[in-house]
Design a protein around this motif. Structure first.
Motif, PDB file in Angstrom:
ATOM      1  N   TRP A  35       0.560   5.222 -10.673  1.00 40.44           N
ATOM      2  CA  TRP A  35       1.087   4.699  -9.462  1.00 40.44           C
ATOM      3  C   TRP A  35       2.511   5.168  -9.462  1.00 40.44           C
ATOM      4  O   TRP A  35       3.358   5.153 -10.357  1.00 40.44           O
ATOM      5  N   GLU A  43       6.404   4.442   0.338  1.00 41.64           N
ATOM      6  CA  GLU A  43       4.942   4.297  -0.090  1.00 41.64           C
ATOM      7  C   GLU A  43       4.839   4.080  -1.689  1.00 41.64           C
ATOM      8  O   GLU A  43       5.923   4.478  -2.363  1.00 41.64           O
ATOM      9  N   GLY A  56      -5.027   7.369  -3.612  1.00 42.18           N
ATOM     10  CA  GLY A  56      -4.749   5.835  -2.601  1.00 42.18           C
ATOM     11  C   GLY A  56      -3.205   6.222  -2.118  1.00 42.18           C
ATOM     12  O   GLY A  56      -2.349   6.784  -2.886  1.00 42.18           O
ATOM     13  N   ILE A  58      -0.492   3.452  -0.528  1.00 38.44           N
ATOM     14  CA  ILE A  58      -0.130   1.969  -0.226  1.00 38.44           C
ATOM     15  C   ILE A  58       1.303   2.105   0.668  1.00 38.44           C
ATOM     16  O   ILE A  58       2.180   2.416   0.228  1.00 38.44           O
ATOM     17  N   ASP A  59       1.172   1.470   1.871  1.00 37.85           N
ATOM     18  CA  ASP A  59       2.258   1.528   2.671  1.00 37.85           C
ATOM     19  C   ASP A  59       3.023   0.305   2.309  1.00 37.85           C
ATOM     20  O   ASP A  59       2.603  -0.887   2.524  1.00 37.85           O
ATOM     21  N   SER A  88       8.648  -6.253  -3.855  1.00 38.72           N
ATOM     22  CA  SER A  88       6.941  -6.156  -3.406  1.00 38.72           C
ATOM     23  C   SER A  88       6.106  -6.514  -4.500  1.00 38.72           C
ATOM     24  O   SER A  88       6.428  -5.909  -5.688  1.00 38.72           O
ATOM     25  N   ILE A  90       2.099  -6.191  -5.589  1.00 40.69           N
ATOM     26  CA  ILE A  90       1.015  -5.386  -4.986  1.00 40.69           C
ATOM     27  C   ILE A  90      -0.148  -5.719  -5.872  1.00 40.69           C
ATOM     28  O   ILE A  90      -0.093  -6.010  -6.938  1.00 40.69           O
ATOM     29  N   SER A  94      -6.995  -4.830  -4.536  1.00 37.02           N
ATOM     30  CA  SER A  94      -6.996  -4.149  -3.100  1.00 37.02           C
ATOM     31  C   SER A  94      -6.028  -3.323  -2.478  1.00 37.02           C
ATOM     32  O   SER A  94      -6.136  -2.921  -1.618  1.00 37.02           O
ATOM     33  N   ARG A  95      -5.311  -3.138  -3.568  1.00 35.73           N
ATOM     34  CA  ARG A  95      -4.130  -1.895  -3.227  1.00 35.73           C
ATOM     35  C   ARG A  95      -3.251  -2.569  -1.870  1.00 35.73           C
ATOM     36  O   ARG A  95      -3.210  -1.609  -0.888  1.00 35.73           O
ATOM     37  N   THR A  96      -2.918  -3.658  -1.750  1.00 31.95           N
ATOM     38  CA  THR A  96      -2.198  -4.175  -0.595  1.00 31.95           C
ATOM     39  C   THR A  96      -1.080  -5.031  -1.010  1.00 31.95           C
ATOM     40  O   THR A  96      -1.092  -5.408  -2.114  1.00 31.95           O
ATOM     41  N   ILE A  97      -0.052  -5.236  -0.301  1.00 28.69           N
ATOM     42  CA  ILE A  97       1.060  -6.120  -0.670  1.00 28.69           C
ATOM     43  C   ILE A  97       0.571  -7.458  -0.645  1.00 28.69           C
ATOM     44  O   ILE A  97       0.120  -7.923   0.491  1.00 28.69           O
TER      45      ILE A  97
END
Length: 268
Positions: A35, A43, A56, A58-59, A88, A90, A94-97
Motif C-alpha cells: 500500500w 490516493e 487497487g 483508494i480515493d 484517515s 482505511i 473493502s479498501r474504503t475509508i
C-alpha cells in the motif's frame, strides 16, 4: 518506484505508477501487497510487488496523505494527512475509508504501540490549515484504536532559544520494549524522550542537525539509532543514560550523505 535485488544490490526493475503522483510511504498488507500513499494525487495505491501491477486505488478525498502504518492484525491502515485536519482510517477488506479522526494540525510521522491499542501521530506544525484548536507547539496526538477517538494531545517542551512551534518533518517511534516514545524534531535538531506508559517528558536534548527516522538493533536493545539528514551522520542514543553516546558518518570520506531513514540487517 524502484525494485531492488538485495542479493545483487542492483535495481531489478522500475515500476511506473503514473498517472498517480507523489508516492511517499509504504506498508505491506496481509496478502503481501504494498500500500503506497500518493500525496499529490490524493490516493493510496495497492500494488502487487510480484507483477508491479496496480491492483487497487483508494480515493482519499483529501490532499497530503503522507505516512501510513497497518494495524497489528492487518485489518486497518492508518494514514496521516499533512494538509488535511484529520487522520484517515482505511478498511483493508473493502479498501474504503472507514473513519476520519479529527486532528487540528494535520499529521506527520506515526506509529502503533506494541500492543496495538494506541496510535501516536505527530502534529504537522507549519501546515496552512486555518483550523481552530491548533496546538501552539509540536505535539503528539494519541488515538485509541478501538474507539478511533483522540484521547490525548501531548505538547512537547521547548529548549532555551528554540521553540518547537513549527516542524513539518517530525517522526515518532516506540522502543521495542515499549518503555520509551522517541520524537525527532527535524527543524530544531532536537530529540524528545517520553515515558511510553505516562507520556511524561523524560528528556529533551540537542542532537546532530535534522534528525529524522529511527532504527533498532536486536543485539543492542538499550539504544536507538537515528538518521541525521542535515549532518550526514547516524547517532546512537543510549536509552539507559538518555544521551547521545556515539555518532558516525553515513557515507565514506569525501562524500556528504543526507540520510532520512536507516535499518539494520543480519549478516549472513
Amino acid at each position: 518506484m524502484f525494485v531492488i535485488d538485495v542479493e545483487a544490490r542492483q535495481v531489478r526493475r522500475v515500476l511506473d505508477l503514473a498517472p498517480h503522483r507523489g508516492p511517499h510511504a509504504m506498508a505491506e498488507d496481509p496478502d503481501g501487497k504494498l500500500w503506497i500513499t500518493c500525496d499529490d494525487s490524493s490516493e493510496v495505491l495497492v500494488v502487487d510487488p510480484a507483477t508491479g501491477a496496480v491492483a487497487g486505488v483508494i480515493d482519499m478525498d483529501c490532499h497530503g496523505g503522507h505516512f501510513m502504518c497497518m494495524s497489528l492484525d492487518g485489518s486497518t491502515a492508518y494514514v496521516s494527512n499533512k494538509d488535511t485536519a484529520h487522520l484517515s482510517v482505511i478498511d483493508f477488506a473493502s479498501r474504503t475509508i472507514r473513519a476520519r479522526v479529527p486532528l487540528a494540525e494535520g499529521g506527520e510521522g506515526l506509529c502503533l504501540s506494541p500492543d496495538g491499542t494506541r496510535l501516536l501521530v505527530m502534529s504537522h506544525m507549519g501546515s496552512p490549515l486555518p483550523n481552530e484548536g491548533r496546538p501552539e507547539h509540536l505535539s503528539v496526538y494519541v488515538i485509541d484504536t478501538a474507539t478511533l477517538k483522540l484521547i490525548q494531545q501531548v505538547p512537547l517542551p521547548t529548549l532555551p532559544g528554540i521553540a518547537l512551534d513549527a516542524d513539518k518533518e517530525s517522526r515518532v517511534a516506540i522502543s521495542p520494549d515499549g518503555q520509551w516514545v522517541l520524537v525527532s524534531a527535524f527543524r530544531w535538531n532536537s530529540f524528545v524522550v517520553l515515558n511510553a506508559g505516562t507520556l511524561a517528558i523524560e528528556k529533551t536534548l540537542l542532537v546532530e542537525a535534522e534528525p529524522m527516522n529511527f532504527a533498532w538493533r536486536s543485539d543492542d536493545p538499550a539504544a536507538a539509532y537515528v538518521a541525521n539528514h542535515g549532518a550526514g551522520c547516524v547517532s546512537r542514543l543510549s536509552l539507559e543514560t538518555l544521551t547521545v553516546s556515539d555518532r558516525w558518518p553515513s557515507t565514506p570520506p569525501g562524500c556528504k550523505g543526507r540520510p532520512e531513514d536507516l535499518m539494520f540487517v543480519r549478516s549472513r
